[in-house]
Design an enzyme around this catalytic site. Structure first.
Site, PDB file in Angstrom:
ATOM      1  CG  HIS A  37     -10.759  42.721  40.039  1.00  0.00           C
ATOM      2  ND1 HIS A  37     -10.899  42.026  41.209  1.00  0.00           N
ATOM      3  CD2 HIS A  37     -11.856  42.427  39.300  1.00  0.00           C
ATOM      4  CE1 HIS A  37     -12.032  41.343  41.194  1.00  0.00           C
ATOM      5  NE2 HIS A  37     -12.630  41.576  40.030  1.00  0.00           N
ATOM      6  CE1 TYR A  38      -4.171  46.085  43.710  1.00  0.00           C
ATOM      7  CE2 TYR A  38      -5.063  48.299  43.754  1.00  0.00           C
ATOM      8  CZ  TYR A  38      -4.480  47.226  44.403  1.00  0.00           C
ATOM      9  OH  TYR A  38      -4.207  47.297  45.741  1.00  0.00           O
ATOM     10  CB  THR A  39      -3.057  42.581  37.745  1.00  0.00           C
ATOM     11  OG1 THR A  39      -2.051  43.545  37.415  1.00  0.00           O
ATOM     12  CG2 THR A  39      -4.119  42.539  36.649  1.00  0.00           C
ATOM     13  CD  GLU A 104      -7.880  41.131  38.135  1.00  0.00           C
ATOM     14  OE1 GLU A 104      -7.143  42.119  38.335  1.00  0.00           O
ATOM     15  OE2 GLU A 104      -8.210  40.312  39.022  1.00  0.00           O
ATOM     16  CG  HIS A 151     -11.745  42.375  44.530  1.00  0.00           C
ATOM     17  ND1 HIS A 151     -10.646  41.622  44.239  1.00  0.00           N
ATOM     18  CD2 HIS A 151     -12.633  41.526  45.123  1.00  0.00           C
ATOM     19  CE1 HIS A 151     -10.849  40.373  44.628  1.00  0.00           C
ATOM     20  NE2 HIS A 151     -12.044  40.286  45.165  1.00  0.00           N
ATOM     21  CG  ASP A 161      -8.448  44.596  43.823  1.00  0.00           C
ATOM     22  OD1 ASP A 161      -8.564  44.153  44.982  1.00  0.00           O
ATOM     23  OD2 ASP A 161      -8.833  43.970  42.829  1.00  0.00           O
TER      24      ASP A 161
END
Length: 259
Positions: A37-39, A104, A151, A161
């Protein structure tokens, strides 16, 4: 000590031991998938939300070293279920929070400009840390290359993401995840150019690789979202969701290689 009550109501106590010398051979790990994921937030906001609100992940990777130390954050034990995947499906399994580890990565994601969508890159430090962390997780849980996903793969259309700048090919070269063979894809691309597009076969192949969609034979919105997610992962230079020959060749090679 455990208290029990006799028939007349008086308490009696006894102790017991657990013999761990006979481990069963028939079992498997909870962990089957690794989800990136990225936040979409800065570090401070990411850490606050992932620890104090209704979402979480097992690991958080900052953009740079902190206090001159190479550091990442374990927010949820790998043995526990983090809340990172949401409504999700991959390779016939749904609700991937139950069966995955979530990483993340602090990254702002993207912003939409008049000239188009601008994606934010990952830092060299993050890529190095992800390689170390992911390799360790994969080795311990024996995670299949096709079970290392973004994701956007497990929630097409709903999530973007880790985005088109995530270095999937670079991770593959480090022994992490799946990727295609470029020479073979060129061969398949040539073979497929003169063939009529079969939407049903495309849906079947996408489903076989792991994506969740109905085999309807119709190029509907869901199918386009899945194609777009596939392209974001394997052909990010063009992720329009259009089922072009190059995308089909990549998919076919991935199935040849891993299935």
């Amino acid at each position: 000590m455990i208290s029990l009550f006799t028939a007349c109501g008086t308490a009696r106590k006894f102790s017991f031991s657990i013999d761990k010398n006979y481990p069963a051979k028939s079992f498997n790990s909870r962990v089957r998938f690794l989800v990136m994921h990225y936040t979409a937030l800065d570090f401070e906001s990411s850490l606050r939300i992932l620890t104090q609100q209704g979402v979480s992940a097992h690991y958080l990777v900052p953009q740079t070293p902190l206090d001159k130390k190479n550091k990442l954050f374990l927010l949820v034990s790998e043995h526990d279920r983090a809340w990172h995947a949401g409504v999700s499906s991959w390779q016939g399994r749904s609700n991937l929070n139950d069966t995955s580890i979530g990483i993340e990565i602090v990254n702002l994601g993207y912003k939409d400009e008049p000239q188009g969508r601008l994606w934010f890159p990952f830092t060299p430090y993050q890529i190095q840390m992800i390689k170390k962390l992911a390799k360790d997780i994969i080795d311990r849980y024996k995670i299949h290359p096709t079970a290392i996903v973004g994701h956007s793969d497990i929630a097409p259309g709903r999530k973007q993401d880790p985005g088109i700048l995530f270095p999937w090919k670079q991770l593959y070269q480090a022994g992490i995840g799946a990727w295609y063979d470029e020479d073979r894809v060129k061969e398949l691309h040539t073979q497929l150019q003169n063939q009529e597009l079969n939407i049903l076969k495309l849906q079947q192949d996408l489903k076989k690789y792991g994506y969740a969609l109905e085999e309807s034979g119709i190029l509907d919105e869901r199918t386009e979202k899945v194609i777009q997610a596939f392209q974001m992962h394997f052909r990010p230079s063009d992720h329009s969701g259009v089922p072009d020959t190059e995308s089909l060749a990549i998919l076919k090679n991935l199935l040849e290689k891993y299935f």
